[in-house]
Design a protein around this motif. Structure first.
Motif, mmCIF file in Angstrom:
data_model
loop_
_atom_site.group_PDB
_atom_site.id
_atom_site.type_symbol
_atom_site.label_atom_id
_atom_site.label_comp_id
_atom_site.label_asym_id
_atom_site.label_seq_id
_atom_site.Cartn_x
_atom_site.Cartn_y
_atom_site.Cartn_z
ATOM 1 N N PHE A 55 27.377 32.310 74.678
ATOM 2 C CA PHE A 55 25.986 32.756 74.525
ATOM 3 C C PHE A 55 25.678 33.053 73.062
ATOM 4 N N ALA A 56 26.611 33.726 72.382
ATOM 5 C CA ALA A 56 26.404 34.038 70.968
ATOM 6 C C ALA A 56 26.275 32.773 70.135
ATOM 7 N N ARG A 57 26.929 31.707 70.572
ATOM 8 C CA ARG A 57 26.909 30.454 69.811
ATOM 9 C C ARG A 57 25.634 29.652 70.077
ATOM 10 N N PHE A 58 25.220 29.575 71.346
ATOM 11 C CA PHE A 58 24.115 28.682 71.705
ATOM 12 C C PHE A 58 22.866 29.405 72.222
ATOM 13 N N GLY A 59 23.005 30.663 72.633
ATOM 14 C CA GLY A 59 21.844 31.431 73.071
ATOM 15 C C GLY A 59 21.322 31.084 74.449
ATOM 16 N N ALA A 60 22.114 30.417 75.288
ATOM 17 C CA ALA A 60 21.664 30.051 76.635
ATOM 18 C C ALA A 60 21.677 31.294 77.525
ATOM 19 N N LEU A 61 20.521 31.622 78.100
ATOM 20 C CA LEU A 61 20.412 32.823 78.927
ATOM 21 C C LEU A 61 21.359 32.751 80.127
ATOM 22 N N SER A 62 21.588 31.555 80.650
ATOM 23 C CA SER A 62 22.477 31.417 81.811
ATOM 24 C C SER A 62 23.882 31.929 81.493
ATOM 25 N N ASP A 63 24.346 31.728 80.259
ATOM 26 C CA ASP A 63 25.661 32.243 79.874
ATOM 27 C C ASP A 63 25.674 33.765 79.866
ATOM 28 N N LEU A 64 24.594 34.366 79.400
ATOM 29 C CA LEU A 64 24.526 35.829 79.378
ATOM 30 C C LEU A 64 24.511 36.377 80.808
ATOM 31 N N LEU A 65 23.767 35.736 81.696
ATOM 32 C CA LEU A 65 23.710 36.180 83.090
ATOM 33 C C LEU A 65 25.065 36.024 83.770
ATOM 34 N N ASP A 66 25.744 34.910 83.505
ATOM 35 C CA ASP A 66 27.082 34.713 84.066
ATOM 36 C C ASP A 66 28.062 35.741 83.505
ATOM 37 N N ALA A 67 27.905 36.061 82.226
ATOM 38 C CA ALA A 67 28.779 37.061 81.610
ATOM 39 C C ALA A 67 28.593 38.418 82.282
ATOM 40 N N ILE A 68 27.348 38.833 82.481
ATOM 41 C CA ILE A 68 27.074 40.122 83.108
ATOM 42 C C ILE A 68 27.666 40.174 84.510
ATOM 43 N N SER A 69 27.516 39.088 85.260
ATOM 44 C CA SER A 69 28.056 39.048 86.616
ATOM 45 C C SER A 69 29.575 39.211 86.613
ATOM 46 N N SER A 70 30.249 38.468 85.749
ATOM 47 C CA SER A 70 31.714 38.542 85.696
ATOM 48 C C SER A 70 32.196 39.886 85.172
ATOM 49 N N LEU A 71 31.552 40.382 84.116
ATOM 50 C CA LEU A 71 31.973 41.658 83.527
ATOM 51 C C LEU A 71 31.701 42.823 84.470
ATOM 52 N N LYS A 72 30.625 42.741 85.234
ATOM 53 C CA LYS A 72 30.332 43.802 86.207
ATOM 54 C C LYS A 72 31.392 43.832 87.299
ATOM 55 N N ASP A 73 31.768 42.663 87.799
ATOM 56 C CA ASP A 73 32.821 42.611 88.813
ATOM 57 C C ASP A 73 34.134 43.154 88.251
ATOM 58 N N ALA A 74 34.435 42.797 87.007
ATOM 59 C CA ALA A 74 35.676 43.286 86.392
ATOM 60 C C ALA A 74 35.669 44.799 86.266
ATOM 61 N N ALA A 75 34.538 45.361 85.823
ATOM 62 C CA ALA A 75 34.441 46.818 85.663
ATOM 63 C C ALA A 75 34.485 47.523 87.014
ATOM 64 N N ASP A 76 33.793 46.975 88.007
ATOM 65 C CA ASP A 76 33.754 47.602 89.330
ATOM 66 C C ASP A 76 35.125 47.626 89.988
#
Length: 276
Positions: free
Chosen positions: A82-103
């Motif tokens: 996401f930082a490289r290309f700015g695609a919102l889908s990458d940010l949304l996928d990141a939040i989903s994965s990171l939330k599961d990891a934290a939970d």
């Protein structure tokens, strides 16, 4: 680096798809590919890392002890893309994965603060990206998680200044949005704590001291003089051991702090006055 990646790839090819260690070996390969991308900047390595880490997550059974690690690695890889290309889908996928990891990480686990910090910063990134068009609670989620990070991290941990800086950024953003004075004051306290931390990267502590000065000046806080003293001490500490090529950059970074502490007006690089 190339040898490590080659070894991981060989292990992936050798272990059968149904083997219980397959997800972990895939995770190791994905991590190695991402590390190589960060060193060599070959985009194919990042794409292959994400694909491999997806496979690792998909093959990891629910409740597996390494499931949070695999999810966290995948989420971090999405953040990098996401930082490289700015695609919102990458940010949304990141939040989903990171939330599961934290939970999935217990509160007393040593990695809990790190995973909450990554997730909190991802929510802040989405808030900045989407603003009023995004989730209204993104900023609140970020603040809540980063507060937890600061509470859970052991006292004197070297990552504390960075975590408190992140929380301060969120509080300032909410203050700008809602105009609540207590957020401004809380940010002042958070930055002062980070700046005065006895351990942690000097760059993080100096950044906190500079933000502390800005906040304290804005509300005429009595800690302003102390903030300047801390910033100057950190500049002196940063100066020690720096190569000559970096000392000039450090001096330029701290020039305004020193000038203001001495009571002089801000000046431009050429020496002309920029204000009184």
């Amino acid at each position: 680096m190339a040898r490590d990646t080659s070894i991981c790839r060989g292990a992936v090819d050798f272990i059968p798809h149904s083997h219980p260690d397959k997800p972990t070996v895939l995770n190791n390969l994905g991590f190695s590919l991402r590390a190589r991308f960060e060193h060599l900047d070959e985009l194919s390595d990042l794409e292959n890392a994400i694909s491999t880490l997806r496979n690792a997550v998909d093959l990891t059974p629910d409740g597996h002890p390494y499931e949070p690690d695999h999810l966290g690695n995948l989420g971090h890889s999405f953040i990098i893309r996401f930082a490289r290309f700015g695609a919102l889908s990458d940010l949304l996928d990141a939040i989903s994965s990171l939330k599961d990891a934290a939970d999935l990480t217990p509160y007393d686990h040593r990695r809990k603060p790190d995973r909450l910090n990554n997730l909190g910063n991802s929510f802040l990134t989405r808030f900045r990206r989407l603003g009023d068009l995004g989730e209204q609670n993104d900023l609140e989620e970020a603040i809540s998680m980063l507060r937890d990070v600061c509470h859970l991290a052991p006292h004197g941990h070297p990552d504390n200044p960075h975590s408190f800086n992140d929380l301060g950024i969120c509080l300032v953003a909410r203050c700008a949005r809602l105009g609540e004075r207590h957020d401004f004051e809380d940010a002042n306290s958070v930055y002062s704590y980070a700046a005065c931390s006895p351990i942690g990267p000097v760059s993080d502590r100096f950044h906190a001291s500079h933000a502390w000065i800005t906040r304290a000046r804005g509300i005429c806080h009595p800690s302003l003089l102390h903030a300047h003293a801390v910033a100057i001490n950190l500049l002196q500490l940063a100066w020690i051991g720096l190569p000559l090529t970096q000392r000039f950059a450090q001096l330029k970074q701290g020039a305004d702090v020193v000038r203001e502490a001495a009571g002089f007006p801000e000046t431009a690089v050429d020496g002309s006055s920029k204000g009184v």
